[in-house]
Design a protein around this motif. Structure first.
Motif, PDB file in Angstrom:
ATOM      1  N   LEU A   4      -4.161   1.423   5.602  1.00 37.96           N
ATOM      2  CA  LEU A   4      -2.720   1.702   5.580  1.00 37.96           C
ATOM      3  C   LEU A   4      -2.133   1.516   4.188  1.00 37.96           C
ATOM      4  N   LEU A   5      -2.571   0.474   3.480  1.00 34.85           N
ATOM      5  CA  LEU A   5      -2.072   0.255   2.130  1.00 34.85           C
ATOM      6  C   LEU A   5      -2.536   1.351   1.176  1.00 34.85           C
ATOM      7  N   ALA A   6      -3.769   1.805   1.345  1.00 35.34           N
ATOM      8  CA  ALA A   6      -4.276   2.902   0.512  1.00 35.34           C
ATOM      9  C   ALA A   6      -3.520   4.193   0.816  1.00 35.34           C
ATOM     10  N   ALA A   7      -3.253   4.432   2.087  1.00 34.20           N
ATOM     11  CA  ALA A   7      -2.507   5.633   2.473  1.00 34.20           C
ATOM     12  C   ALA A   7      -1.097   5.604   1.890  1.00 34.20           C
ATOM     13  N   LYS A   9      -0.217   4.246  -0.924  1.00 31.44           N
ATOM     14  CA  LYS A   9      -0.297   4.558  -2.353  1.00 31.44           C
ATOM     15  C   LYS A   9      -0.447   6.061  -2.582  1.00 31.44           C
ATOM     16  N   ILE A  10      -1.217   6.714  -1.716  1.00 31.25           N
ATOM     17  CA  ILE A  10      -1.473   8.148  -1.870  1.00 31.25           C
ATOM     18  C   ILE A  10      -0.260   8.966  -1.460  1.00 31.25           C
ATOM     19  N   ALA A  11       0.316   8.640  -0.318  1.00 31.18           N
ATOM     20  CA  ALA A  11       1.450   9.412   0.216  1.00 31.18           C
ATOM     21  C   ALA A  11       2.465   8.465   0.850  1.00 31.18           C
ATOM     22  N   PRO A  12       3.338   7.892   0.037  1.00 32.68           N
ATOM     23  CA  PRO A  12       4.306   6.908   0.560  1.00 32.68           C
ATOM     24  C   PRO A  12       5.159   7.439   1.709  1.00 32.68           C
ATOM     25  N   ALA A  13       5.549   8.686   1.663  1.00 33.08           N
ATOM     26  CA  ALA A  13       6.380   9.244   2.739  1.00 33.08           C
ATOM     27  C   ALA A  13       5.597   9.363   4.039  1.00 33.08           C
ATOM     28  N   GLY A  14       4.296   9.514   3.954  1.00 34.41           N
ATOM     29  CA  GLY A  14       3.474   9.657   5.154  1.00 34.41           C
ATOM     30  C   GLY A  14       3.437   8.396   5.993  1.00 34.41           C
ATOM     31  N   ARG A  16       5.851   6.535   6.615  1.00 34.95           N
ATOM     32  CA  ARG A  16       7.100   6.436   7.376  1.00 34.95           C
ATOM     33  C   ARG A  16       7.091   7.322   8.623  1.00 34.95           C
ATOM     34  N   ARG A  17       6.021   8.060   8.847  1.00 35.63           N
ATOM     35  CA  ARG A  17       5.940   8.902  10.047  1.00 35.63           C
ATOM     36  C   ARG A  17       5.867   8.031  11.291  1.00 35.63           C
ATOM     37  N   THR A  18       6.353   8.575  12.378  1.00 36.49           N
ATOM     38  CA  THR A  18       6.475   7.825  13.635  1.00 36.49           C
ATOM     39  C   THR A  18       5.144   7.236  14.110  1.00 36.49           C
ATOM     40  N   GLY A  19       4.074   7.996  14.059  1.00 32.09           N
ATOM     41  CA  GLY A  19       2.772   7.515  14.538  1.00 32.09           C
ATOM     42  C   GLY A  19       2.282   6.312  13.764  1.00 32.09           C
ATOM     43  N   LEU A  20       2.380   6.374  12.453  1.00 35.67           N
ATOM     44  CA  LEU A  20       1.941   5.259  11.628  1.00 35.67           C
ATOM     45  C   LEU A  20       2.871   4.061  11.765  1.00 35.67           C
ATOM     46  N   ARG A  44       8.330  -3.583   6.022  1.00 31.37           N
ATOM     47  CA  ARG A  44       9.652  -3.437   5.390  1.00 31.37           C
ATOM     48  C   ARG A  44       9.755  -2.128   4.626  1.00 31.37           C
ATOM     49  N   ARG A  45       8.740  -1.796   3.847  1.00 28.51           N
ATOM     50  CA  ARG A  45       8.774  -0.569   3.046  1.00 28.51           C
ATOM     51  C   ARG A  45       8.779   0.676   3.904  1.00 28.51           C
ATOM     52  N   SER A  46       8.151   0.621   5.072  1.00 27.49           N
ATOM     53  CA  SER A  46       8.077   1.795   5.932  1.00 27.49           C
ATOM     54  C   SER A  46       9.230   1.874   6.926  1.00 27.49           C
ATOM     55  N   GLY A  47      10.102   0.861   6.920  1.00 26.55           N
ATOM     56  CA  GLY A  47      11.268   0.891   7.776  1.00 26.55           C
ATOM     57  C   GLY A  47      11.055   0.361   9.179  1.00 26.55           C
ATOM     58  N   VAL A  48       9.969  -0.387   9.376  1.00 26.60           N
ATOM     59  CA  VAL A  48       9.689  -0.988  10.685  1.00 26.60           C
ATOM     60  C   VAL A  48      10.430  -2.310  10.773  1.00 26.60           C
TER      61      VAL A  48
END
Length: 50
Positions: A4-7, A9-14, A16-20, A44-48
């Protein structure tokens, strides 16, 4: 957790998707001992809500 942390870094907006966000929420509920370092910051960064 590292995936999840690697993902993020690669795509921060990804992250924030509902599934993740649901995966992050589930991990938060299962990590009673706080062994997944960085999970709260990622949430916190992903809005959870923590």
């Amino acid at each position: 957790m590292r995936v999840l942390l690697a993902a993020e870094k690669i795509a921060p907006a990804g992250v924030r998707r509902t599934g993740l966000r649901q995966v992050i929420t589930d991990l938060l509920h299962r990590d009673h001992c706080g062994k997944l370092s960085g999970l709260h910051a990622l949430a916190r960064r992903s809005g959870v809500a923590i």
